[in-house]
Design a protein around this motif. Structure first.
Motif, short mmCIF file in Angstrom:
data_model
loop_
_atom_site.label_atom_id
_atom_site.label_comp_id
_atom_site.label_asym_id
_atom_site.label_seq_id
_atom_site.Cartn_x
_atom_site.Cartn_y
_atom_site.Cartn_z
N VAL A 76 -41.09 -70.17 27.94
CA VAL A 76 -40.81 -70.27 26.51
C VAL A 76 -41.06 -71.72 26.11
CG1 VAL A 76 -39.12 -69.84 24.70
CG2 VAL A 76 -39.03 -68.53 26.81
N THR A 77 -42.11 -71.95 25.33
CA THR A 77 -42.46 -73.34 25.03
C THR A 77 -41.40 -73.96 24.11
OG1 THR A 77 -43.74 -72.76 23.08
CG2 THR A 77 -44.91 -72.80 25.18
N GLU A 79 -41.62 -75.50 21.37
CA GLU A 79 -41.77 -75.29 19.93
C GLU A 79 -41.41 -73.87 19.50
OE1 GLU A 79 -45.37 -77.04 20.62
OE2 GLU A 79 -45.23 -78.47 18.98
N ASN A 80 -41.32 -72.97 20.45
CA ASN A 80 -40.87 -71.62 20.12
C ASN A 80 -39.51 -71.67 19.44
OD1 ASN A 80 -42.80 -69.75 20.70
ND2 ASN A 80 -42.26 -69.58 22.84
N CYS A 81 -38.64 -72.56 19.91
CA CYS A 81 -37.30 -72.65 19.32
C CYS A 81 -37.17 -73.87 18.41
CB CYS A 81 -36.25 -72.73 20.42
SG CYS A 81 -36.28 -71.31 21.54
N LEU A 108 -32.40 -66.70 17.29
CA LEU A 108 -33.37 -67.34 18.16
C LEU A 108 -33.41 -66.65 19.52
CD1 LEU A 108 -33.23 -71.21 17.78
CD2 LEU A 108 -35.14 -69.68 17.40
N CYS A 109 -32.24 -66.20 20.00
CA CYS A 109 -32.18 -65.54 21.31
C CYS A 109 -32.52 -64.06 21.18
CB CYS A 109 -30.79 -65.70 21.92
SG CYS A 109 -30.25 -67.41 21.97
N ARG B 69 -42.85 -64.35 18.37
CA ARG B 69 -43.06 -65.79 18.47
C ARG B 69 -44.52 -66.16 18.25
NH1 ARG B 69 -38.26 -67.98 19.87
NH2 ARG B 69 -36.87 -66.70 21.12
N ARG B 76 -47.04 -71.46 11.79
CA ARG B 76 -46.77 -72.90 11.88
C ARG B 76 -48.06 -73.68 12.09
NH1 ARG B 76 -42.68 -71.72 15.76
NH2 ARG B 76 -44.02 -72.46 17.42
N GLU B 214 -50.18 -69.91 23.59
CA GLU B 214 -49.24 -70.93 24.06
C GLU B 214 -47.80 -70.47 23.86
OE1 GLU B 214 -50.35 -74.52 24.88
OE2 GLU B 214 -48.43 -74.29 25.88
N ALA B 215 -47.54 -69.80 22.74
CA ALA B 215 -46.16 -69.45 22.39
C ALA B 215 -45.67 -68.22 23.14
CB ALA B 215 -46.05 -69.21 20.89
N CYS B 216 -46.55 -67.34 23.57
CA CYS B 216 -46.10 -66.07 24.15
C CYS B 216 -45.26 -66.33 25.40
CB CYS B 216 -47.27 -65.17 24.50
SG CYS B 216 -46.71 -63.59 25.19
N PRO B 217 -43.96 -65.93 25.39
CA PRO B 217 -43.11 -66.26 26.52
C PRO B 217 -43.31 -65.35 27.73
CG PRO B 217 -41.83 -65.14 24.84
CD PRO B 217 -43.23 -65.27 24.30
#
Lengths: 200, 265
Positions: A76-77, A79-81, A108-109, B69, B76, B214-217
């Protein structure tokens, strides 16, 4: 012979003229009067990058960068949060307390961890209505128990507990089995909200 | 002023050929430049050579958790209106119920995830037999209907595989939006020109990943260069079973899907 030379010259002239015209029309499209595309990608390539990769954040933010980097949330990068960091990085060059807002809302979670039928079953999910929400009480922010940079189940306590607990007498940072730096502001009263005595 | 017919023709021919010669030499003497590009070359990567790359994108529907995300990162990164109508990428939820029906929904395009979002009304109370998320994005088709229909040539296919819109050329006629069989385009509400996913062209040309990847967890989105046989995307396409959306249309989509259900359109 003169008439043959002349005819030959004329043929050569026509061939040359034809090749000239052909190359001219093949190389030059009506592009130069601005009616067709030019395949010019520069307008898109020139745009400024808004979101960095986590390595960029890690350049300043250690050790949070390292502890997060080996946790279950490593994918989880930042900037995701925390949101896009372009402005933050520009500010941080001069201001070491450059603000970067983050919400402590459960959203967020729950974007990832709310229980949904469509979610892969082996992905960790909780019932939004029950988890962390005492009956009739207000739901606690997830981060009051879970550390988003090092998620996981808080370890059980392998010994008897004094009531009232004085955990930090032994477990202060730098002491014997110190509390990890995952704790934001450890205090005696709150240890047992997350940690459970080990069951016999 | 006396000029013989013969002399007139000879002079005229010479002048024509001379003009033609100068005209064709033009490009050799001073290569055409694009002033607009030169003026704002600030953020582009000058080392990037468009003909050295062949980008590809793979989506694994089995991994997607529907967190949204990717869609938020896209907004963004590309300064897209927060309104859920304008998306370069979005997420659909497929819900199969025991009466044999398939329900597809995408509340607010999945930008805010799916938690708290009720199932479509007709699916409620029924037993769910199968359910999954499908992220959608512009397919960057090799045979792009949007490029073909553009009356002013504003949409074009780059040598490295992306389909882009030349915003200065676009007249906002919406033909491309109608033509896209995947619903990937929309009219930019501010600039009134067609807009779509660019694979984050400003990022990939600087060696970065598109913002959604990049964002995909969970690693549901894979992006890379087919010219590099060791890249994850090359290996995935070489070793895994992949499918594309609406192959019967012959658009040759450049987005491949892993674990795609046949109900997905």
């Amino acid at each position: 012979m003169t008439h043959l030379t002349r005819a030959g010259l004329l043929v050569i002239l026509f061939v040359v003229a034809f090749l000239f015209l052909r190359s001219a029309s093949a190389n030059v499209t009506i592009d130069f009067i601005g009616l067709t595309h030019s395949n010019d990608t520069s307008a898109w390539a020139n745009l400024a990058v808004q979101n960095q990769d986590p390595e960029t954040c890690g350049e300043c933010h250690q050790p949070i960068g390292t502890s997060w980097g080996i946790s279950d949330h490593a994918s989880v990068t930042c900037e995701n949060c925390h949101g896009a960091t372009k402005e933050h990085i520009e500010l941080a060059r001069t201001d070491h307390d450059a603000p970067l807002a983050i919400s402590d809302a459960r959203d967020l979670c729950f974007y990832c961890h709310a229980e949904l039928a469509a979610r892969p079953p082996d992905f960790p999910q909780v019932d939004v209505a029950e988890h962390g929400a005492p009956e009739g009480g207000e739901a606690a922010p997830c981060a009051s128990c879970h550390n988003p940079h090092q998620p996981g189940i808080p370890p059980a306590i392998p010994h008897e507990i004094e009531i009232p607990p004085k955990c930090l007498t032994c477990h202060a940072q730098g002491e014997w089995v110190p509390v990890s730096d995952a704790h934001i502001e450890p205090n005696n009263a709150e240890c047992l909200t997350c940690h459970r005595p080990k069951e016999e | 002023m006396a000029i013989s017919r013969r002399r007139f023709i000879v002079l005229g021919t010479n002048a024509s050929f001379g003009g033609l010669l100068v005209y064709t030499m033009r490009g050799i003497v001073s290569p055409p430049s694009t002033p607009a590009a030169d003026a704002q070359a600030g953020d582009a990567n000058s080392d990037y050579r468009v003909e050295d790359h062949d980008w590809a994108y793979v989506i694994d529907t089995a991994k997607c958790i529907g967190c949204g995300r990717c869609a938020r990162a896209c907004k963004r990164e590309n300064n897209i209106s927060p309104h859920p109508e304008y998306n370069r990428t979005w997420i659909e939820r497929y819900t199969f119920t025991d009466d044999g029906e398939v329900h597809v929904d995408s509340p607010e395009a999945g930008i805010n995830g799916f938690y708290g979002e009720e199932l479509p009304e007709e699916a409620r109370g029924k037993k769910i037999t199968k359910s999954f998320f499908v992220p959608k994005i512009c397919n960057q088709c090799d045979v792009s209907p949007c490029v073909q229909v553009c009356p002013v040539g504003a949409s074009f296919k780059t040598a490295d595989g992306a389909v882009l819109v030349h915003k200065d050329r676009c007249i906002g006629c919406r033909y491309c939006i109608q033509a896209c069989p995947y619903g990937s385009r929309y009219l930019d509400p501010d600039e009134r020109v067609a807009d779509k996913c660019t694979w984050c062209y400003h990022r990939i040309t600087k060696g970065m990943l598109p913002a959604c990847v990049e964002a995909c967890p969970v690693g549901a989105r894979i992006f890379g260069d087919l010219r590099d046989p060791e890249s994850e995307v090359s290996k995935t396409l070489a070793e895994r079973r992949v499918h594309v959306l609406k192959p019967e249309l012959g658009t040759k989509p450049q987005i491949a899907y892993l674990n795609l259900d046949s109900a997905v359109q």
